[in-house]
Design a protein around this motif. Structure first.
Motif, mmCIF file in Angstrom:
data_model
loop_
_atom_site.group_PDB
_atom_site.id
_atom_site.type_symbol
_atom_site.label_atom_id
_atom_site.label_comp_id
_atom_site.label_asym_id
_atom_site.label_seq_id
_atom_site.Cartn_x
_atom_site.Cartn_y
_atom_site.Cartn_z
ATOM 1 N N GLY A 179 61.205 -5.009 70.350
ATOM 2 C CA GLY A 179 62.498 -5.651 70.561
ATOM 3 C C GLY A 179 63.534 -4.700 71.121
ATOM 4 O O GLY A 179 64.426 -5.106 71.868
ATOM 5 N N VAL A 180 63.437 -3.412 70.791
ATOM 6 C CA VAL A 180 64.382 -2.408 71.306
ATOM 7 C C VAL A 180 64.042 -2.040 72.741
ATOM 8 O O VAL A 180 64.921 -1.932 73.605
ATOM 9 N N PHE A 181 62.739 -1.846 73.015
ATOM 10 C CA PHE A 181 62.305 -1.436 74.354
ATOM 11 C C PHE A 181 62.162 -2.626 75.310
ATOM 12 O O PHE A 181 61.879 -2.431 76.493
ATOM 13 N N VAL A 182 62.336 -3.842 74.788
ATOM 14 C CA VAL A 182 62.228 -5.067 75.581
ATOM 15 C C VAL A 182 60.885 -5.109 76.308
ATOM 16 O O VAL A 182 60.810 -5.180 77.542
ATOM 17 N N THR A 183 59.832 -5.019 75.532
ATOM 18 C CA THR A 183 58.481 -5.114 76.084
ATOM 19 C C THR A 183 57.583 -5.739 75.024
ATOM 20 O O THR A 183 58.066 -6.135 73.950
ATOM 21 N N THR A 184 56.305 -5.868 75.283
ATOM 22 C CA THR A 184 55.405 -6.479 74.314
ATOM 23 C C THR A 184 54.951 -5.455 73.292
ATOM 24 O O THR A 184 54.934 -4.249 73.546
ATOM 25 N N ASP A 185 54.569 -5.948 72.110
ATOM 26 C CA ASP A 185 54.115 -5.038 71.062
ATOM 27 C C ASP A 185 52.808 -4.353 71.445
ATOM 28 O O ASP A 185 52.552 -3.216 71.037
ATOM 29 N N ARG A 186 51.971 -5.005 72.244
ATOM 30 C CA ARG A 186 50.729 -4.366 72.697
ATOM 31 C C ARG A 186 51.048 -3.138 73.558
ATOM 32 O O ARG A 186 50.431 -2.087 73.417
ATOM 33 N N THR A 187 51.999 -3.323 74.477
ATOM 34 C CA THR A 187 52.400 -2.200 75.332
ATOM 35 C C THR A 187 52.972 -1.065 74.495
ATOM 36 O O THR A 187 52.650 0.111 74.719
ATOM 37 N N LEU A 188 53.810 -1.406 73.510
ATOM 38 C CA LEU A 188 54.401 -0.374 72.660
ATOM 39 C C LEU A 188 53.329 0.348 71.849
ATOM 40 O O LEU A 188 53.378 1.564 71.680
ATOM 41 N N GLN A 189 52.340 -0.389 71.348
ATOM 42 C CA GLN A 189 51.291 0.255 70.557
ATOM 43 C C GLN A 189 50.501 1.236 71.419
ATOM 44 O O GLN A 189 50.155 2.333 70.971
ATOM 45 N N ARG A 190 50.226 0.852 72.658
ATOM 46 C CA ARG A 190 49.519 1.763 73.571
ATOM 47 C C ARG A 190 50.364 3.008 73.842
ATOM 48 O O ARG A 190 49.850 4.129 73.823
ATOM 49 N N ARG A 191 51.658 2.816 74.060
ATOM 50 C CA ARG A 191 52.531 3.960 74.339
ATOM 51 C C ARG A 191 52.672 4.866 73.111
ATOM 52 O O ARG A 191 52.789 6.090 73.246
#
Length: 485
Positions: free
Chosen positions: A77-89
Motif C-alpha cells: 500500500g505504501v509502494f503502490v504495487t502488488t504484494d507479490r512484487t513487494l515480496q520479490r523485492r
C-alpha cells in the motif's frame, strides 16, 4: 586577430552553464543512490522482521511465508504495487544486504551504480558462499569505469570459473525450472514467454522459420518480373503494392492474398501448432497410439456487451483478468461457443444482480464469477476461474453460504486471509473492506463492467433486431474453446 566561429562570450557562457549542469547531475546521482540504498535496507529489514515474527512457531517455514506475505501486503500500500512484487523485492534486498556486503559498501561509496549491483547479484547467484568475497572483489574492479552491459559477460565467465559444480550439472537443475507464462501488453496483445533449454528454444524458432518460409515461398506471384521484389518486401515487413484481390485474381490460389510478414507467419504457425496440435509425449496414449491430450482445447473467459455481439458497435470485449480484446475476435469466439451466461446488471452501478443460464449449472458460482471477475484482494488480478470461493465470514463460525458472504480469492491471498492478521468484511453489492495488521483500510469494490453500453441522449426507436440487444442485459460472458488463429 579574429576569433573562431562559436567562440567568445556566448560560448563561454554555454560552457559555464554546462559545467553547472554537470554539478547538478552529480548531486542528483548521489541523492538517488542514497535513496536507493535506503530502500534496499528498509526492504531487507522487512524480511528480517518476518523471520523474527515466525521464530519458534510450529511449521516454521509456513509461518515465515505467511508473515512475509502479510508484511509485503502491508508495504504494497505504501509502494503502490502488488504484494507479490513487494515480496520479490524484499527477498532480493535481503539477499543483497546479507550475501553481498562488499558490493553494498562499494555502492555506498559511489564506486559502482545500481546497474552494476544488479549485474553482480544476477551473475553471482551461482557462486558458492565461500568464494563470493573473491567474486565480489574482482567483479567490482571490473565494473569501475565500465557500463553494466559491458561487464556482464566478463562476470558470467568469472562466476563460472569459481563455481565448484560442472555446467552440465547446473543445466540439469536449471532445466527443472522450465515454464510458460503470459505477460499482458497493450492493444489486446500479450507476450507468451517460454523458458526452455537453449537448444530446444533455438530448435522451436528454426522450425517456425522454416515452416513460415515454405508458406511464403508457396504464394503465387502476380507476374514473374516483380515476384522477387514482392517476396523480399513481404519478408522484411514492407507493405506489398499488389492488393490481395489483385493477387488472388492473378494466382488463383487462396494464399494469393496472403501479405503477412515473416514474423506474422511465424506467430500464426506457432499459435496453430499449440492450439490444435498434439504433444509427441502423451502419457494417455494406448497401444494404438491414441491419446486424449490432443483433444484438450484452450478455455478463456470473455465478457462482451450485447451491442458488440450483435455488431451494433465495435467496443472492446474483456478477456477476464487479462486485457481487452477486439470486437471481431469476441464475435468469432461467440459464434463457436455452445454455453452462455446472460448477466442482468444494475443500470447505474453495474453490479451483477442475476445470472440466467441457458444450460443447467451452478448458478451461484456463475454469479460470483461474473461479479468478481478476479481475486478480490487489493491489487490482485488473478482471474476468477483460477481462484477459490471464500466465505468472508467463515462457515465454521456460522457464516452463511450466500453470495453476500462469498468472494473469489486466489490461493495466495486465501492463505493470507486465514493465516495472517489481515481481516475482511463484506458489505452490500459485493464491497469488501480489508484491514491490514497495522490498521490500514482498503476498499475493494466489485469491479465495474469494462464492457457496457450507455444510453444515448436521444435514443432511436428500437427495431425488432435491436430490441433484445438494448434490454437490461449489460454483458454476456462465455467460457470458450479457443479456435486456432
Amino acid at each position: 586577430m579574429s576569433s573562431n566561429v562559436g567562440s567568445g562570450s556566448g560560448s563561454d557562457a554555454n560552457l559555464a552553464a554546462l559545467a553547472e549542469l554537470l554539478v547538478d547531475a552529480a548531486g542528483v546521482t548521489d541523492a538517488a543512490r542514497a535513496v536507493q540504498i535506503r530502500e534496499v535496507r528498509v526492504l531487507a529489514a522487512a524480511g528480517r522482521l518476518a523471520e523474527q515474527q515466525s521464530a519458534g512457531a510450529d511449521e516454521r517455514v509456513k509461518a515465515r511465508e505467511m508473515a512475509l506475505r502479510g508484511i509485503a501486503a502491508e508495504l504494497a500500500g505504501v509502494f503502490v504495487t502488488t504484494d507479490r512484487t513487494l515480496q520479490r523485492r524484499i527477498d532480493e534486498a535481503r539477499d543483497l544486504v546479507e550475501n553481498y556486503p562488499v558490493t553494498m559498501n562499494a555502492w555506498e561509496a559511489g564506486r559502482i551504480t545500481r546497474g552494476h549491483v544488479r549485474v553482480i547479484q544476477d551473475t553471482g547467484c551461482v557462486v558458492p558462499a565461500e568464494s563470493r568475497a573473491e567474486f565480489e572483489r574482482v567483479a567490482i574492479e571490473r565494473c569501475e569505469g565500465e557500463t553494466p552491459n559491458r561487464v556482464r559477460d566478463a562476470l558470467v565467465h568469472l562466476a563460472e570459473r569459481l563455481h565448484p559444480r560442472s555446467f552440465s550439472e547446473r543445466h540439469e537443475q536449471a532445466a527443472a525450472g522450465r515454464c510458460v507464462r503470459v505477460q499482458a501488453g497493450a492493444d489486446g496483445m500479450s507476450d507468451l514467454i517460454a523458458t526452455l533449454p537453449s537448444v530446444i528454444a533455438e530448435g522451436v524458432v528454426d522450425r517456425l522459420t522454416r515452416q513460415a518460409r515454405e508458406i511464403i515461398d508457396a504464394r503465387p506471384q502476380a507476374d514473374a518480373a516483380g515476384s522477387d521484389d514482392r517476396a523480399a518486401e513481404t519478408v522484411e515487413g514492407a507493405r506489398p503494392d499488389t492488393a490481395p484481390a489483385e493477387a488472388a485474381a492473378a494466382g488463383g490460389s487462396s494464399f494469393s492474398g496472403d501479405t503477412r510478414t515473416m514474423d506474422q507467419v511465424r506467430a500464426d504457425v506457432f499459435a496453430d501448432l499449440l492450439l490444435t496440435g498434439a504433444p509427441s509425449l502423451d502419457a494417455t496414449a494406448d497401444d494404438d497410439g491414441n491419446g486424449t491430450l490432443g483433444a484438450i482445447r484452450a478455455k478463456v473467459q470473455v465478457v462482451v456487451s450485447a451491442l458488440t455481439l450483435t455488431g451494433q458497435d465495435d467496443g472492446p470485449a474483456d478477456l477476464v483478468g487479462r486485457s481487452p480484446i477486439d470486437a471481431a475476435t469476441a464475435r468469432e469466439l461467440a459464434g463457436d461457443n455452445t454455453a452462455w451466461d446472460r448477466l442482468l446488471t444494475h443500470p447505474v452501478t453495474g453490479t451483477v444482480l442475476e445470472c440466467d443460464a441457458y444450460q443447467p449449472t451452478a448458478a451461484m458460482r456463475r454469479l460470483l464469477r461474473a461479479r468478481d471477475r478476479h481475486c478480490r484482494f487489493p491489487g490482485c488480478r488473478q482471474p476468477a476461474i483460477r481462484c477459490e470461493i471464500d466465505h468472508t465470514h467463515a462457515a465454521s463460525d456460522g457464516g452463511p453460504t450466500h453470495v453476500g458472504n462469498l468472494a473469489h480469492l486466489c490461493k495466495r491471498h486465501h492463505e493470507i486471509k486465514h493465516h495472517t492478521r489481515w481481516r475482511v468484511k463484506q458489505l452490500a453489492g459485493g464491497l469488501l473492506v480489508w484491514t491490514s495488521p497495522t490498521g490500514s483500510v482498503y476498499r475493494e469494490d466489485a469491479p465495474p463492467p469494462l464492457v457496457a453500453f450507455t444510453p444515448a441522449t436521444e435514443s432511436p426507436p428500437a427495431t425488432d433486431s435491436t430490441a433484445e440487444a438494448t434490454s437490461a442485459l449489460r454483458g454476456i460472458r462465455t467460457g470458450h474453446d479457443s479456435p486456432p488463429f
